[in-house]
Design an enzyme around this catalytic site. Sequence first.
Site, short mmCIF file in Angstrom:
data_model
loop_
_atom_site.label_atom_id
_atom_site.label_comp_id
_atom_site.label_asym_id
_atom_site.label_seq_id
_atom_site.Cartn_x
_atom_site.Cartn_y
_atom_site.Cartn_z
N HIS A 7 0.82 -1.21 0.00
CA HIS A 7 0.00 0.00 0.00
C HIS A 7 0.86 1.26 0.00
O HIS A 7 2.06 1.22 0.25
CB HIS A 7 -0.99 0.03 1.17
CG HIS A 7 -0.38 0.03 2.54
ND1 HIS A 7 -0.10 -1.12 3.24
CD2 HIS A 7 -0.01 1.05 3.35
CE1 HIS A 7 0.41 -0.81 4.42
NE2 HIS A 7 0.48 0.50 4.52
N GLU A 65 -8.53 4.47 9.65
CA GLU A 65 -8.03 4.26 8.29
C GLU A 65 -9.04 3.61 7.38
O GLU A 65 -9.94 2.89 7.82
CB GLU A 65 -6.76 3.41 8.34
CG GLU A 65 -7.00 2.03 8.94
CD GLU A 65 -5.80 1.11 8.78
OE1 GLU A 65 -4.86 1.26 9.58
OE2 GLU A 65 -5.80 0.28 7.87
N GLN A 68 -3.91 3.35 1.50
CA GLN A 68 -4.30 3.39 2.91
C GLN A 68 -4.48 4.86 3.30
O GLN A 68 -3.50 5.60 3.39
CB GLN A 68 -3.20 2.74 3.78
CG GLN A 68 -3.54 2.72 5.27
CD GLN A 68 -2.39 2.13 6.11
OE1 GLN A 68 -1.23 2.41 5.86
NE2 GLN A 68 -2.73 1.32 7.08
N HIS A 75 3.78 7.28 3.81
CA HIS A 75 4.71 6.15 3.76
C HIS A 75 4.38 5.22 2.60
O HIS A 75 3.29 5.31 2.02
CB HIS A 75 4.71 5.37 5.08
CG HIS A 75 3.42 4.67 5.42
ND1 HIS A 75 2.37 5.31 6.05
CD2 HIS A 75 3.00 3.40 5.21
CE1 HIS A 75 1.38 4.44 6.22
NE2 HIS A 75 1.72 3.28 5.71
N GLU A 117 7.32 0.75 5.23
CA GLU A 117 6.68 -0.29 6.05
C GLU A 117 6.86 -1.63 5.36
O GLU A 117 6.88 -1.71 4.12
CB GLU A 117 5.18 0.07 6.16
CG GLU A 117 4.34 -0.88 6.97
CD GLU A 117 2.85 -0.45 6.99
OE1 GLU A 117 2.53 0.68 6.54
OE2 GLU A 117 2.02 -1.26 7.44
#
Length: 149
Positions: free
Chosen positions: A7, A43, A60, A84, A134
């Site tokens: 994502h 989220e 996301q 991110h 991530e």
Amino acid sequence: MLTRIDHIGIACFDLDKTVEFYRATYGFEVFHSEVNEEQGVREAMLKINDTGDGGASYLQLLEPTREDSTVAKWLAKNGEGVHHIAFGTADVDAQAAEIKAKGIRVLYEEPRRGSMDSRITFLHPKDCGGVLTELVTAAGQHTEAAEGH
Ligand code: CMX
Ligand code: CO
């Protein structure tokens, strides 16, 4: 092995408004939504497509739930935008260990719970050319990951 872009995390002040923007502009629908108190976010996951490794790619959308959350802090400094990126893997533990051995700071000792019961960890943006990164193992990939050790 990292096998997909799992994502892209996008920070926003108003989740409902942002969801509506992605629906009206691109036709993306909410696939899943949740509050993750540990991460301090509300989220929405918008699924873009399934991927060849048995996972999927998402956007996301993230709204902070409290003022001391990492996303609230980031929004106050930067305003809305890309927060991110996340790479998917069948074995987040092994990937984190491998990357840590290269001298890159991994933020969690053990992966934590992410969206849809995934297991997640983060690499420090200062060690990754300014990109908060991530690593994710989706819920359905856990067994396979354990067998891989
Ligand atoms: N992308 C790029 N750089 C970032 C960043 C981001 N998202 N967040 C912080 N930074 C930079 C800052 O700009 C700052 O740089 P300078 O020193 O040059 O100004 C530096 O990193 C330190 O930033 P900070 O504002 O002081 O923030 P902290 O050190 O307190 O926290 C971090 C930074 C990465 C450790 C923290 O954001 C973190 O733990 N992130 C992982 C958890 C997370 O982001 N959760 C929300 C998403 C949940 C999910 O995806 O499910
Ligand atoms: Co994320």
